[in-house]
Design a protein around this motif. Sequence first.
Motif, PDB file in Angstrom:
ATOM      1  N   LEU A 177       0.825  -1.209   0.000  1.00  0.00           N
ATOM      2  CA  LEU A 177       0.000   0.000   0.000  1.00  0.00           C
ATOM      3  C   LEU A 177       0.862   1.263   0.000  1.00  0.00           C
ATOM      4  CD1 LEU A 177      -2.835  -1.017   2.496  1.00  0.00           C
ATOM      5  CD2 LEU A 177      -3.070  -0.628   0.026  1.00  0.00           C
ATOM      6  N   LEU A 178       1.936   1.235   0.773  1.00  0.00           N
ATOM      7  CA  LEU A 178       2.828   2.400   0.814  1.00  0.00           C
ATOM      8  C   LEU A 178       3.501   2.622  -0.541  1.00  0.00           C
ATOM      9  CD1 LEU A 178       4.521   1.973   4.319  1.00  0.00           C
ATOM     10  CD2 LEU A 178       2.904   3.750   3.628  1.00  0.00           C
ATOM     11  N   LEU A 179       3.928   1.543  -1.175  1.00  0.00           N
ATOM     12  CA  LEU A 179       4.582   1.670  -2.479  1.00  0.00           C
ATOM     13  C   LEU A 179       3.618   2.186  -3.541  1.00  0.00           C
ATOM     14  CD1 LEU A 179       6.756  -1.584  -2.544  1.00  0.00           C
ATOM     15  CD2 LEU A 179       7.559   0.771  -2.270  1.00  0.00           C
ATOM     16  N   VAL A 180       2.377   1.707  -3.486  1.00  0.00           N
ATOM     17  CA  VAL A 180       1.371   2.190  -4.430  1.00  0.00           C
ATOM     18  C   VAL A 180       1.044   3.652  -4.152  1.00  0.00           C
ATOM     19  CG1 VAL A 180      -1.027   1.952  -5.177  1.00  0.00           C
ATOM     20  CG2 VAL A 180       0.380  -0.084  -4.872  1.00  0.00           C
ATOM     21  N   ALA A 181       0.894   3.984  -2.866  1.00  0.00           N
ATOM     22  CA  ALA A 181       0.545   5.358  -2.499  1.00  0.00           C
ATOM     23  C   ALA A 181       1.623   6.353  -2.904  1.00  0.00           C
ATOM     24  CB  ALA A 181       0.288   5.445  -0.990  1.00  0.00           C
ATOM     25  N   THR A 182       2.879   5.928  -2.841  1.00  0.00           N
ATOM     26  CA  THR A 182       3.987   6.809  -3.219  1.00  0.00           C
ATOM     27  C   THR A 182       4.357   6.662  -4.696  1.00  0.00           C
ATOM     28  OG1 THR A 182       5.574   5.117  -2.473  1.00  0.00           O
ATOM     29  CG2 THR A 182       4.958   6.840  -0.903  1.00  0.00           C
ATOM     30  N   ARG A 183       3.569   5.868  -5.410  1.00  0.00           N
ATOM     31  CA  ARG A 183       3.735   5.671  -6.853  1.00  0.00           C
ATOM     32  C   ARG A 183       5.084   5.060  -7.215  1.00  0.00           C
ATOM     33  NH1 ARG A 183       0.898  11.138  -9.452  1.00  0.00           N
ATOM     34  NH2 ARG A 183      -1.138  10.849  -8.425  1.00  0.00           N
ATOM     35  N   ARG A 184       5.615   4.269  -6.299  1.00  0.00           N
ATOM     36  CA  ARG A 184       6.844   3.530  -6.606  1.00  0.00           C
ATOM     37  C   ARG A 184       6.526   2.310  -7.457  1.00  0.00           C
ATOM     38  NH1 ARG A 184      10.963   4.521  -2.952  1.00  0.00           N
ATOM     39  NH2 ARG A 184      12.198   3.209  -4.365  1.00  0.00           N
TER      40      ARG A 184
END
Length: 212
Positions: A177-184
């Motif tokens: 979720l963090l990676l998706v949220a930060t568009r990584r």
Amino acid sequence: MPPLVIALAAVLCAVAAWLLTPWARRIAESDSRWLHRAVPAAIGAVAGAGAALIADHWAVLLALCALAIGAALLVPVDLAVFRLPDAIVWPTTGAVLGMLLVAAVATGEWARFGWALAAMLIVGVIYFALGWIAPQSFGLGDVKLSLVLGLALGWFGWRAVLWGMLGGFAVFAVVALLLVATRRVSLKSDLAFGPWMLVGAWAGLAVGAVSA
């Protein structure tokens, strides 16, 4: 374990991971930054210290140190090439199994060894089923890794097994979720699951050690 043993376990696991990194790099056939020696060494140091904090017998400490060294190599390899090589997983499994057998002989705690074997089988079956149902999400490497994690967790009881398994999924979900949220990454990106299985397992081991 005494502070000196904790420090010694951290250093020895870090050194072992450092020395084995070129071998792991050859197996992975990758020059990824994840496979620079400092990364496995750092993971080995943290996991080695954790092993000494969790272990309740010298043979169990050796088993967990074997798992720590395996984890120090498997985490960066999986992050680099999305694979958990048999050449690392199976020796790690054999070392953990062998040292837990020594622990059972030395302590007479055969019930704990039986739990460990049962957990190894149950966790392996669950991951095999997940791989069958969702092969795009769970590879054979994850299934094989689940065997040694179930084995180690089972020694510390079924609470450790439950927390270890659920912890892996929980940590993976948070990281994704963090990676998706930060568009990584995007929702369609491939993500390594093995590292989070290992993080969850160590959390489960800590829970098992505290509640033992």
